[in-house]
Design a protein around this motif. Structure first.
Motif, PDB file in Angstrom:
ATOM      1  N   SER A   3      -2.789  13.910  11.102  1.00  0.00           N
ATOM      2  CA  SER A   3      -2.953  12.570  10.563  1.00  0.00           C
ATOM      3  C   SER A   3      -4.636  12.180  10.289  1.00  0.00           C
ATOM      4  N   LYS A   4      -5.294  12.520  11.132  1.00  0.00           N
ATOM      5  CA  LYS A   4      -6.696  12.201  10.804  1.00  0.00           C
ATOM      6  C   LYS A   4      -7.125  12.892   9.585  1.00  0.00           C
ATOM      7  N   GLU A   5      -6.805  14.197   9.194  1.00  0.00           N
ATOM      8  CA  GLU A   5      -7.143  14.771   7.954  1.00  0.00           C
ATOM      9  C   GLU A   5      -6.397  14.200   6.802  1.00  0.00           C
ATOM     10  N   ILE A   6      -5.170  13.569   6.768  1.00  0.00           N
ATOM     11  CA  ILE A   6      -4.903  12.720   5.634  1.00  0.00           C
ATOM     12  C   ILE A   6      -5.540  11.658   5.500  1.00  0.00           C
ATOM     13  N   TYR A   7      -5.756  10.872   6.689  1.00  0.00           N
ATOM     14  CA  TYR A   7      -6.526   9.820   6.439  1.00  0.00           C
ATOM     15  C   TYR A   7      -8.042   9.779   5.978  1.00  0.00           C
ATOM     16  N   LEU A   8      -8.664  10.983   6.288  1.00  0.00           N
ATOM     17  CA  LEU A   8      -9.927  11.302   5.469  1.00  0.00           C
ATOM     18  C   LEU A   8      -9.789  11.686   4.082  1.00  0.00           C
ATOM     19  N   ILE A   9      -8.820  12.176   3.618  1.00  0.00           N
ATOM     20  CA  ILE A   9      -8.613  12.676   2.284  1.00  0.00           C
ATOM     21  C   ILE A   9      -8.224  11.287   1.272  1.00  0.00           C
ATOM     22  N   LEU A  10      -7.378  10.483   1.976  1.00  0.00           N
ATOM     23  CA  LEU A  10      -7.224   9.212   1.290  1.00  0.00           C
ATOM     24  C   LEU A  10      -8.187   8.257   1.302  1.00  0.00           C
ATOM     25  N   ASN A  11      -9.122   8.296   2.070  1.00  0.00           N
ATOM     26  CA  ASN A  11     -10.082   7.469   2.359  1.00  0.00           C
ATOM     27  C   ASN A  11     -11.337   8.059   1.311  1.00  0.00           C
ATOM     28  N   LYS A  12     -11.557   9.116   1.177  1.00  0.00           N
ATOM     29  CA  LYS A  12     -12.451   9.559   0.208  1.00  0.00           C
ATOM     30  C   LYS A  12     -11.948   9.391  -1.132  1.00  0.00           C
ATOM     31  N   LYS A  13     -10.969   9.750  -1.343  1.00  0.00           N
ATOM     32  CA  LYS A  13     -10.329   9.686  -2.844  1.00  0.00           C
ATOM     33  C   LYS A  13     -10.185   8.164  -3.484  1.00  0.00           C
ATOM     34  N   LEU A  14      -9.373   7.281  -2.416  1.00  0.00           N
ATOM     35  CA  LEU A  14      -8.955   6.069  -2.719  1.00  0.00           C
ATOM     36  C   LEU A  14      -9.864   4.942  -2.307  1.00  0.00           C
ATOM     37  N   LYS A  15     -10.743   4.927  -1.562  1.00  0.00           N
ATOM     38  CA  LYS A  15     -11.386   4.041  -1.053  1.00  0.00           C
ATOM     39  C   LYS A  15     -10.443   2.665  -0.599  1.00  0.00           C
ATOM     40  N   LEU A  16      -9.310   2.989   0.098  1.00  0.00           N
ATOM     41  CA  LEU A  16      -8.515   1.622   0.197  1.00  0.00           C
ATOM     42  C   LEU A  16      -8.972   0.693   1.270  1.00  0.00           C
ATOM     43  N   LYS A  17      -8.749  -0.697   1.353  1.00  0.00           N
ATOM     44  CA  LYS A  17      -9.128  -1.390   2.546  1.00  0.00           C
ATOM     45  C   LYS A  17      -8.761  -0.953   3.651  1.00  0.00           C
ATOM     46  N   LYS A  44       4.558   3.762  -9.228  1.00  0.00           N
ATOM     47  CA  LYS A  44       3.097   3.923  -9.692  1.00  0.00           C
ATOM     48  C   LYS A  44       2.342   3.821  -8.099  1.00  0.00           C
ATOM     49  N   GLN A  45       2.945   2.836  -7.274  1.00  0.00           N
ATOM     50  CA  GLN A  45       2.166   2.841  -5.983  1.00  0.00           C
ATOM     51  C   GLN A  45       2.332   4.135  -5.189  1.00  0.00           C
ATOM     52  N   GLN A  46       3.507   4.589  -5.325  1.00  0.00           N
ATOM     53  CA  GLN A  46       3.690   5.979  -4.627  1.00  0.00           C
ATOM     54  C   GLN A  46       2.995   6.955  -5.292  1.00  0.00           C
ATOM     55  N   LYS A  47       2.579   7.126  -6.539  1.00  0.00           N
ATOM     56  CA  LYS A  47       1.909   8.270  -7.171  1.00  0.00           C
ATOM     57  C   LYS A  47       0.521   8.049  -6.924  1.00  0.00           C
ATOM     58  N   ILE A  48      -0.095   7.024  -6.517  1.00  0.00           N
ATOM     59  CA  ILE A  48      -1.342   6.966  -6.228  1.00  0.00           C
ATOM     60  C   ILE A  48      -1.747   7.443  -5.058  1.00  0.00           C
ATOM     61  N   ILE A  49      -0.750   7.369  -3.828  1.00  0.00           N
ATOM     62  CA  ILE A  49      -0.823   8.040  -2.465  1.00  0.00           C
ATOM     63  C   ILE A  49      -0.571   9.486  -2.600  1.00  0.00           C
ATOM     64  N   TYR A  50       0.584   9.860  -3.514  1.00  0.00           N
ATOM     65  CA  TYR A  50       0.790  11.207  -3.572  1.00  0.00           C
ATOM     66  C   TYR A  50      -0.303  12.196  -4.216  1.00  0.00           C
ATOM     67  N   GLU A  51      -0.896  11.568  -5.194  1.00  0.00           N
ATOM     68  CA  GLU A  51      -1.885  12.469  -5.918  1.00  0.00           C
ATOM     69  C   GLU A  51      -3.005  13.109  -5.249  1.00  0.00           C
ATOM     70  N   PRO A  52      -3.686  12.666  -4.377  1.00  0.00           N
ATOM     71  CA  PRO A  52      -4.916  13.197  -3.574  1.00  0.00           C
ATOM     72  C   PRO A  52      -4.060  14.165  -2.472  1.00  0.00           C
ATOM     73  N   LEU A  53      -2.762  14.080  -2.288  1.00  0.00           N
ATOM     74  CA  LEU A  53      -2.234  14.736  -1.369  1.00  0.00           C
ATOM     75  C   LEU A  53      -1.202  15.925  -1.942  1.00  0.00           C
ATOM     76  N   SER A  54      -1.060  16.100  -3.180  1.00  0.00           N
ATOM     77  CA  SER A  54      -0.329  16.798  -3.907  1.00  0.00           C
ATOM     78  C   SER A  54      -0.599  18.255  -3.653  1.00  0.00           C
ATOM     79  N   GLU A  55      -1.784  18.667  -3.443  1.00  0.00           N
ATOM     80  CA  GLU A  55      -2.292  20.135  -3.173  1.00  0.00           C
ATOM     81  C   GLU A  55      -1.389  20.479  -2.156  1.00  0.00           C
ATOM     82  N   TYR A  56      -1.320  19.636  -0.906  1.00  0.00           N
ATOM     83  CA  TYR A  56      -1.080  20.084   0.418  1.00  0.00           C
ATOM     84  C   TYR A  56       0.357  20.034   0.445  1.00  0.00           C
ATOM     85  N   ILE A  57       1.256  19.220  -0.492  1.00  0.00           N
ATOM     86  CA  ILE A  57       2.564  19.075  -0.551  1.00  0.00           C
ATOM     87  C   ILE A  57       2.991  20.517  -1.224  1.00  0.00           C
TER      88      ILE A  57
END
Length: 84
Positions: A3-17, A44-57
């Motif tokens: 979970s922490k790895e996914i958090y870090l990927i999303l945080n780095k790529k998207l800078k969400l609150k 579109k909301q889902q795509k924003i999250i999927y995009e940085p994780l697509s490689e792992y999917i």
């Protein structure tokens, strides 16, 4: 993948609150909170999250995702609803 790895990927790529990630064995739940989701379609909301994780999917490291997205106002309303 943890979970922490996914958090870090999303945080780095998207800078969400706020980002919350839970899960294991390739199955994860994500709650993403930011105003970028405001006025976007669900897809579109889902795509924003999927995009940085697509490689792992694609590599089948992530098998399933449950994604919930909220604007800051929606999140505040949700929290207030449960704190009453």
């Amino acid at each position: 993948m943890k979970s922490k790895e996914i958090y870090l990927i999303l945080n780095k790529k998207l800078k969400l609150k706020k980002i919350y990630v839970d899960g294991n064995n390739g199955n994860f739940n994500i709650i993403a909170i930011d105003d970028i989701f405001e006025k976007l379609s669900y897809v579109k909301q889902q795509k924003i999250i999927y995009e940085p994780l697509s490689e792992y999917i694609f590599k089948k490291i992530i098998h399933s995702l449950i994604i919930k997205t909220y604007s800051l106002k929606e999140w505040k309303n949700k929290i207030n609803k449960y704190n009453k």
